[in-house]
Design a protein around this motif. Structure first.
Motif, mmCIF file in Angstrom:
data_model
loop_
_atom_site.group_PDB
_atom_site.id
_atom_site.type_symbol
_atom_site.label_atom_id
_atom_site.label_comp_id
_atom_site.label_asym_id
_atom_site.label_seq_id
_atom_site.Cartn_x
_atom_site.Cartn_y
_atom_site.Cartn_z
ATOM 1 N N ARG A 97 0.836 -1.210 0.000
ATOM 2 C CA ARG A 97 0.000 0.000 0.000
ATOM 3 C C ARG A 97 0.872 1.263 0.000
ATOM 4 N NH1 ARG A 97 -5.341 -1.102 0.759
ATOM 5 N NH2 ARG A 97 -5.851 -3.170 1.574
ATOM 6 N N ALA A 98 1.962 1.241 0.751
ATOM 7 C CA ALA A 98 2.874 2.396 0.792
ATOM 8 C C ALA A 98 3.502 2.624 -0.582
ATOM 9 C CB ALA A 98 3.950 2.184 1.852
ATOM 10 N N SER A 99 3.865 1.543 -1.256
ATOM 11 C CA SER A 99 4.434 1.664 -2.596
ATOM 12 C C SER A 99 3.415 2.270 -3.556
ATOM 13 C CB SER A 99 4.883 0.279 -3.080
ATOM 14 O OG SER A 99 5.501 0.363 -4.335
ATOM 15 N N LEU A 100 2.176 1.823 -3.469
ATOM 16 C CA LEU A 100 1.124 2.389 -4.317
ATOM 17 C C LEU A 100 0.941 3.886 -4.055
ATOM 18 C CD1 LEU A 100 -1.459 -0.521 -4.135
ATOM 19 C CD2 LEU A 100 -0.403 0.363 -6.219
ATOM 20 N N ARG A 101 0.958 4.269 -2.788
ATOM 21 C CA ARG A 101 0.823 5.698 -2.453
ATOM 22 C C ARG A 101 1.965 6.509 -3.065
ATOM 23 N NH1 ARG A 101 -0.916 3.727 2.401
ATOM 24 N NH2 ARG A 101 1.134 3.875 3.366
ATOM 25 N N ARG A 102 3.189 5.986 -2.963
ATOM 26 C CA ARG A 102 4.339 6.717 -3.523
ATOM 27 C C ARG A 102 4.224 6.866 -5.034
ATOM 28 N NH1 ARG A 102 6.903 3.484 0.272
ATOM 29 N NH2 ARG A 102 7.589 2.000 -1.307
ATOM 30 N N MET A 103 3.616 5.884 -5.695
ATOM 31 C CA MET A 103 3.462 5.945 -7.153
ATOM 32 C C MET A 103 2.203 6.682 -7.585
ATOM 33 S SD MET A 103 4.707 2.225 -8.548
ATOM 34 C CE MET A 103 3.777 1.195 -7.433
ATOM 35 N N GLY A 104 1.343 6.997 -6.637
ATOM 36 C CA GLY A 104 0.092 7.659 -6.973
ATOM 37 C C GLY A 104 -0.870 6.731 -7.685
ATOM 38 N N GLU A 105 -0.822 5.465 -7.333
ATOM 39 C CA GLU A 105 -1.670 4.450 -7.964
ATOM 40 C C GLU A 105 -2.554 3.788 -6.911
ATOM 41 O OE1 GLU A 105 -1.731 3.726 -11.214
ATOM 42 O OE2 GLU A 105 -0.048 4.989 -11.782
ATOM 43 N N SER A 106 -3.617 3.149 -7.347
ATOM 44 C CA SER A 106 -4.483 2.398 -6.436
ATOM 45 C C SER A 106 -4.315 0.893 -6.625
ATOM 46 C CB SER A 106 -5.946 2.779 -6.647
ATOM 47 O OG SER A 106 -6.329 2.492 -7.980
ATOM 48 N N ARG A 107 -3.685 0.510 -7.722
ATOM 49 C CA ARG A 107 -3.499 -0.904 -8.042
ATOM 50 C C ARG A 107 -2.304 -1.013 -8.977
ATOM 51 N NH1 ARG A 107 -4.988 -4.690 -11.885
ATOM 52 N NH2 ARG A 107 -5.728 -6.665 -11.073
ATOM 53 N N MET A 108 -1.618 -2.133 -8.900
ATOM 54 C CA MET A 108 -0.524 -2.368 -9.839
ATOM 55 C C MET A 108 -0.677 -3.759 -10.441
ATOM 56 S SD MET A 108 2.715 -2.742 -7.276
ATOM 57 C CE MET A 108 2.213 -1.595 -6.034
ATOM 58 N N GLU A 109 0.023 -3.986 -11.520
ATOM 59 C CA GLU A 109 -0.107 -5.245 -12.232
ATOM 60 C C GLU A 109 0.602 -6.402 -11.530
ATOM 61 O OE1 GLU A 109 0.447 -2.322 -13.765
ATOM 62 O OE2 GLU A 109 -1.420 -2.189 -14.877
ATOM 63 N N LEU A 110 1.759 -6.127 -10.893
ATOM 64 C CA LEU A 110 2.557 -7.208 -10.320
ATOM 65 C C LEU A 110 3.235 -6.782 -9.031
ATOM 66 C CD1 LEU A 110 3.892 -10.038 -10.606
ATOM 67 C CD2 LEU A 110 5.701 -8.914 -11.924
ATOM 68 N N VAL A 111 3.141 -7.642 -8.019
ATOM 69 C CA VAL A 111 3.875 -7.482 -6.767
ATOM 70 C C VAL A 111 4.694 -8.752 -6.581
ATOM 71 C CG1 VAL A 111 3.732 -7.242 -4.253
ATOM 72 C CG2 VAL A 111 2.129 -6.014 -5.712
ATOM 73 N N GLN A 112 6.002 -8.583 -6.336
ATOM 74 C CA GLN A 112 6.887 -9.723 -6.171
ATOM 75 C C GLN A 112 7.603 -9.671 -4.824
ATOM 76 O OE1 GLN A 112 9.290 -9.056 -9.812
ATOM 77 N NE2 GLN A 112 8.806 -11.192 -10.231
ATOM 78 N N ALA A 113 7.924 -10.834 -4.306
ATOM 79 C CA ALA A 113 8.853 -10.937 -3.192
ATOM 80 C C ALA A 113 10.237 -10.750 -3.791
ATOM 81 C CB ALA A 113 8.734 -12.300 -2.530
#
Length: 99
Positions: free
Chosen positions: A35-51
């Motif tokens: 969620r913090a990464s999304l906030r920094r990018m100004g997005e609400s959803r992303m296509e891929l999250v990886q470990a």
């Protein structure tokens, strides 16, 4: 502008890697990082999250929280897909068995 125009033409996939830090002990901690990464990018959803990497060699007890966190990101609609990066065959089998 680039992200908006490129995404409209399906040229860019937005994603992130979640690092296995010592303070990320629960699945919720990894979801919070997403969620913090999304906030920094100004997005609400992303296509891929990886470990970003496996914790097997230095904090193996943390792996189930990482896998749970990836599932939480997907189930919460934060990511269209989840996956791993820098995992070997043994770690991939463990993650697959967990899910």
């Amino acid at each position: 502008r680039f992200r908006r125009e490129a995404r409209a033409r399906r040229r860019v996939a937005i994603g992130t890697k979640l690092a296995v830090y010592p303070w990320r002990l629960r699945g919720e901690d990894f979801e919070d990082a997403c969620r913090a990464s999304l906030r920094r990018m100004g997005e609400s959803r992303m296509e891929l999250v990886q470990a970003h990497w496996s914790a097997a060699n230095f904090q193996p007890w943390q792996e189930p929280a990482l896998w749970d966190g990836l599932a939480r990101c997907y189930e919460a609609g934060l990511a269209g897909a989840v996956g791993t990066s820098n995992f070997g065959p043994k770690q991939l089998r463990k993650a697959n068995a967990h899910w």
